[in-house]
Design an enzyme around this catalytic site. Structure first.
Site, short mmCIF file in Angstrom:
data_model
loop_
_atom_site.label_atom_id
_atom_site.label_comp_id
_atom_site.label_asym_id
_atom_site.label_seq_id
_atom_site.Cartn_x
_atom_site.Cartn_y
_atom_site.Cartn_z
N ASP A 73 -8.44 -2.86 -8.43
CA ASP A 73 -8.02 -1.84 -7.46
C ASP A 73 -8.50 -0.47 -7.93
OD1 ASP A 73 -6.72 -0.10 -5.73
OD2 ASP A 73 -4.84 -1.22 -5.74
N CYS A 99 0.86 -1.19 0.00
CA CYS A 99 0.00 0.00 0.00
C CYS A 99 0.90 1.25 0.00
CB CYS A 99 -0.94 -0.08 1.21
SG CYS A 99 -2.08 1.30 1.44
N HIS A 103 -7.46 -3.71 -4.15
CA HIS A 103 -6.41 -3.15 -3.32
C HIS A 103 -6.32 -3.94 -2.01
CE1 HIS A 103 -3.56 0.02 -2.35
NE2 HIS A 103 -4.07 0.05 -1.13
#
Length: 283
Positions: free
Chosen positions: A219, A162, A251
């Site tokens: 995502d 991330c 994601h």
């Protein structure tokens, strides 16, 4: 050898007790999924350390096999939520694979990310105030610590998730001494600020480390066209880095404590990461 949680604290460690990393998950990720993976510490040395930097003691979590080194090293770069339980667990998984894994708490000057119950508040009050330059310097300090703590910095890699996935790309352009890198769903483009002046997509010509990028086709936070553009730029530059897209994953697909977890993509990505590290000499 780094201190263990059961060792009597040295005078230096006692001075650092105020910056040690606690266990548990960040408030912003509650409730925790029933699918959450917990990796035990059997056969490992694990715990907190404080890494000297020019302006303070950097808290970090480490995990390593309980045997003599030197061991290959992996720098683990946190999610947006900091070095909470998931990141600590990933360090233990890497240690089970034979690595000295260390995750520095890269927001420690700006605040404690685990205390914020709302992610937007966390980003506005902490994450947005963290300079890239500071992060890269802290990773340099972390790698130096690993080199005097049982790690072989000639067999070093980096991975991040991330927020940390973006940092992996930046650090791979910053430090040519790493062997390999793996960036999990880190954004490739975004708004530039004085604190974050460059995007990964701007750094293809500067990449000095082969990067494995792991992304989800579903995502919504990372545009597919930015992934495709990065793939094209890497190919045009003759760069050995690779970007893999899992079409059904979103994601955070490796975050087993969240609904975003995609077991098939996570397991395949983890296996590919370890193989990538081994292929490029970080083993």
């Amino acid at each position: 050898m780094p201190p263990t949680p059961t060792s009597p604290p040295s005078p230096q460690r006692r001075r650092f007790l105020g910056v040690m990393i606690a266990s548990g998950f960040a408030l912003a990720v509650q409730p925790i999924s029933a699918a959450t993976i917990h990796t035990d510490s059997e056969g490992l040395l694990t715990g907190s350390v404080a890494i000297p930097t020019k302006d303070g003691s950097l808290p970090a979590y480490f995990a390593r096999p309980n045997r003599t080194g030197p061991l290959p090293v992996v720098l683990v770069v946190q999610e947006v939520f900091g070095v909470h339980e998931h990141i600590q667990d990933l360090c233990r998984r890497l240690a089970k694979a034979g690595y000295l894994a260390v995750a520095p708490e890269l927001y420690f000057r700006q605040g404690d990310p685990r205390k914020y119950p709302d992610i937007s508040q966390l980003i506005n009050q902490v994450v947005s105030k963290v300079p890239d330059e500071q992060v890269l310097a802290d990773l340099d300090a972390t790698l130096a610590w690993a080199g005097v703590s049982g790690g072989d910095v000639k067999r070093a890699a980096i991975t991040g998730f991330c927020w940390g996935g973006r940092i992996v790309w930046l650090y791979s352009a910053h430090n040519p001494n790493l062997r390999a890198a793996a960036a999990w769903y880190g954004r490739l483009v975004g708004d530039k600020t004085p604190l974050t002046p460059r995007n990964p997509i701007d750094l293809v010509a500067s990449l000095q480390v082969p990067v494995l990028g792991l992304y989800g086709g579903q995502d919504s936070s990372i545009p597919v066209d930015s992934i495709e553009k990065m793939q094209g730029l890497l190919k045009a530059a003759g760069n050995p880095s690779q970007v893999i897209v899992y079409p059904e994953a979103g994601h955070g697909f490796n975050a087993d404590y969240r609904p975003s977890y995609n077991e098939a993509a996570a397991q395949d990505g983890w296996a590919k990461m370890l193989a990538w590290f081994a292929e490029h000499g970080a083993r």
